[in-house]
Every structure is written in C-alpha cells, then in structure tokens.
Enzyme design. Structure first.
Site, PDB file in Angstrom:
ATOM      1  N   ASP A   1       9.572   2.888   1.595  1.00 36.77           N
ATOM      2  CA  ASP A   1       8.378   3.646   1.940  1.00 36.77           C
ATOM      3  C   ASP A   1       8.196   3.548   3.462  1.00 36.77           C
ATOM      4  OD1 ASP A   1       5.848   4.572   2.530  1.00 36.77           O
ATOM      5  OD2 ASP A   1       4.886   3.647   0.784  1.00 36.77           O
TER       6      ASP A   1
ATOM      7  N   PHE B   1       0.867  -1.177   0.000  1.00 31.49           N
ATOM      8  CA  PHE B   1       0.000   0.000   0.000  1.00 31.49           C
ATOM      9  C   PHE B   1       0.899   1.221   0.000  1.00 31.49           C
ATOM     10  CE2 PHE B   1      -2.339   3.541   1.692  1.00 31.49           C
ATOM     11  CZ  PHE B   1      -3.494   3.493   0.930  1.00 31.49           C
TER      12      PHE B   1
ATOM     13  N   LYS C   1       3.010  11.338   6.804  1.00 29.50           N
ATOM     14  CA  LYS C   1       2.172  11.133   7.983  1.00 29.50           C
ATOM     15  C   LYS C   1       2.692  11.859   9.218  1.00 29.50           C
ATOM     16  CE  LYS C   1      -0.178   6.990   6.364  1.00 29.50           C
ATOM     17  NZ  LYS C   1      -1.377   7.708   5.922  1.00 29.50           N
TER      18      LYS C   1
END
Length: 404
Positions: free
Chosen positions: A230, A145, A259
């Site tokens: 990531d 994801f 984030k």
C-alpha cells in the site's frame, strides 16, 4: 462590507452546524492556494505541511497539472469503461512502465484501490494458488491504515476507525508491524497475500526495522503468497524514491496507489501488477463508472511524466535531509523522537508539554499547518515543491511552539 458568514468564525460555525462531525479540523478556512502556501478567507497565508495527506505532492495548482485538467475539461470528462477514450491507453501504459508492471487497473480513491487489491488477491488465491473456496486469508499489520470501508476497518486496530461498525469481514490475520517472525508464523497454506504499508503513515510515519521488508518479500516468495504494498501515502516521490519499497530494494507483486496520482485535482487510484496476478479478472467481475475517466487520466498521466524525470524524488531526498536534520535538533527540546524518510516525518512531542492537537493549533497561529495523530504525535508532509528556506521556517516555528 464582507458578510460575516464568509469570515473564519462564521464559516467554521456553519461547517460545524451543517456537516457530520467525522472530522475535527483546525479552525482555518482556506480560500486559495499556490505551491506550498494556502490563504484563508481573511487573507492570511499559511505554509502547508500536510499536503492533503500526500495528495498534493506536487503542490497546489501545479501549472502542468492545471493545464492538463483545463485542456481535458474542454474536450471530454467521462465515458465510463463501456468505451475507450483517447487518454486511457497512455495513462495505463506510462503508469505500468513507472511501476515496472504489465497491467494497471484504474480506480478512484485509495480505499477502492485497497478493496480491489483484496479482491484480486483472493481471486488469484483460488484460481492460481488453489486455495479451497472461501478459505483465503490475508496477513496484515497492527497499526495499519488502509482506508475506511467496512471490509478495511474489519482488520484495523484503531478503535476509533473500527468500533461499532461490525459485523466485520473475516479472512484477515493481524500481526505486529515490523515483527518478521510473527508474520512468517501467521502465513499458512491458505494465505493469499501479505498487505502492508512500507511506512505506516496514519500511525505516525513509522518506519519498519531494517531488513523487515526484504524478509517479508522472502517469506512471500517462499510460501507462494502475494506481497501487496500500500503505497497510497508513501509512494510517488514522498520518501525520496518513487516508491518507499525501493529503500530496501523490495519489489512487491502488487502496488496500491492513490492520493498524489490525482495531482490534488481529482481522485485517482490504481492497482499495478503483472499479468499473472491482475489477469485473473475478467469482464464483469470488477469495475467502476468513474475509474479511469478521461479527466483523471489526463491529470494522472502528467503526474506520471513529472515522476519519470526523477526531479521530485531528488527534491524529496535532498530536502528531506534538511527537514530531518532540523527536526532532530529539537529532540530533547520538546521532541521525544523523530521518524520518517524524505519529506515525511512523524514527531513525538513530550506529552507533558502539550497534545498534538495543541501543537497544531499553536503552529496554525504562527502560519504553519500540520496534523496530529494518536495523542502527542505530529505528521509533517509538505509538498515536494517546498524550498529549503520554507523548511527552515517551518522548523523554526515548531521550535518556537515547543519553547512555549
């Protein structure tokens, strides 16, 4: 008298009526928060065990981050990258130092960081590695994801994320996550990068087999391929280290961050790499109006300084041991398996008992908020400011839910 539209049933009803149904949120309406606790419109408090998918690593309304945001709001919020503002250099320098890299490219969202990483890797492949024009490929993992843009969902294996959004962007080879032999076999002379999550969050906090990440690093080095990590969910203290790659001593060629970098206040993302990689970009070839804006930089610089002390990484490591010990005690008592590192856990519930959604609804009724994924799996990612007592409380509420 309080307008019924402001109470939970009315607010939930209006949210469902006037918004696209691209999410299926729990029927709770939050109005305020502090630290690890949320309060809904009816005055009920909940322990936050999701932390905005790790965007709130430092908790809700961290005083230092809020102060940095307030101070910057009174001075300057946006210039665009056409000019340099007084918060920009400090942010880029301090983040580069935290990452151990030469350069930083600020963006806004995690998906933008991933898209930037893809573009940089391809350009590096053509200009530095010598891949023929239009032939660059990137190896990715099943269960990944990385975001929801058209290009990113092109190499997703989640049909909910991918179906009916084609035609899809070519140039990606998907291999099983954790299978080093399959990855090595997929790398060819036109491969420019391997793009991986060191721990797959959306998939259920899946930790790869020991030795996998060092093996990927070795393959990338031997084949002249960039290793792109990531760390948008796994990074910035979540797993007990600054970056999840550190657990196996792996240093990628490129970090993708987001984030928690925005402190739960503004969207901030970044790509960090050395000059031989990020230096391939020249003026006009990539950009963002809001990327690296003054407000974002002021908040994110304070985030980097919080991480530079090591306090939050230590909290995550120490309290993570307590969390995982508590969760492991429930295996065989409603839990089938527990995975994760630090204050990050994926829990597989016995599917004969309940779905993950049902478990989240029952936890919500007991004052704990979490998120399900893939049927019977729960993800727990509390803010790193959570206390030992609050962890024990969350585990106790889960135990009660599992016991029926």
């Amino acid at each position: 008298m309080v307008d019924d539209r402001l109470r939970t049933p009315g607010a939930v009803r209006d949210a469902e009526r006037f918004t696209a149904h691209n999410y299926h949120p729990l029927p709770v309406v939050i109005t305020s928060a502090e630290g690890a606790w949320l309060t809904d419109v009816d005055g009920r408090r909940y322990l936050d065990c999701l932390a905005g998918y790790s965007a709130l690593n430092f908790g809700h309304r961290h005083p230092g981050l809020i102060a940095a945001a307030h101070a910057q709001l009174d001075r300057l919020t946006l210039t665009s990258r056409a000019f340099i503002h007084d918060q920009f250099a400090d942010f880029c320098r301090e983040l580069a130092e935290l990452c151990g890299k030469d350069l930083v490219l600020p963006m806004n969202t995690g998906a933008e960081a991933v898209e930037t990483g893809i573009k940089v890797a391809r350009k590096w492949g053509y200009q530095v590695k010598g891949v023929p024009a239009g032939q660059a490929n990137i190896v990715v993992a099943e269960g990944n994801f990385h975001g929801r843009t058209t290009t990113i969902v092109s190499f997703s294996t989640d049909e909910d994320a991918r179906a009916d959004f084609g035609p899809y962007t070519p140039g990606f080879t998907v291999v099983p996550y954790g299978d080093l032999d399959a990855l090595a076999a997929a790398v060819d002379e036109n491969t420019v990068a391997v793009l991986l999550e060191p721990i797959q969050g959306e998939q259920g906090v899946v930790v790869p087999p020991e030795g996998y990440l060092p093996g990927v690093r070795r393959v990338c080095t031997e084949r002249n391929v960039l290793l792109v990590a990531d760390e948008i969910q796994s990074g910035l203290g979540r797993t007990g280290t600054t970056f999840a790659c550190e657990h196996e001593g792996v240093v990628p060629d490129m970090y993708l961050l987001g984030k928690a970098l925005g402190g739960g206040i503004v969207p901030v993302s970044a790509v960090a790499a050395n000059t031989d990689v990020l230096g391939v970009l020249k003026p006009g070839q990539h950009g963002s109006t809001f990327g690296g804006n003054p407000l974002a930089c002021a908040v994110a610089t304070e985030v980097v300084r919080l991480l530079a002390t090591g306090e939050f990484q230590r909290r995550s490591a120490e309290l993570g041991e307590r969390l995982h010990a508590g969760l492991q005690s429930l295996v065989g008592k409603g839990l089938v398996a527990v995975r994760g590192r630090g204050l990050w856990a994926g829990l597989d519930i016995d599917p004969t008992l309940m779905t993950g959604r049902q478990a989240c609804e029952r936890l919500m009724e007991r004052g704990v908020l979490a998120k399900d994924t893939h049927g019977s799996t729960l993800r727990l990612a509390p803010p790193l400011v959570i206390t030992a007592e609050e962890i024990d409380h969350a585990v106790a509420q889960l135990a009660a839910v599992l016991a029926g």
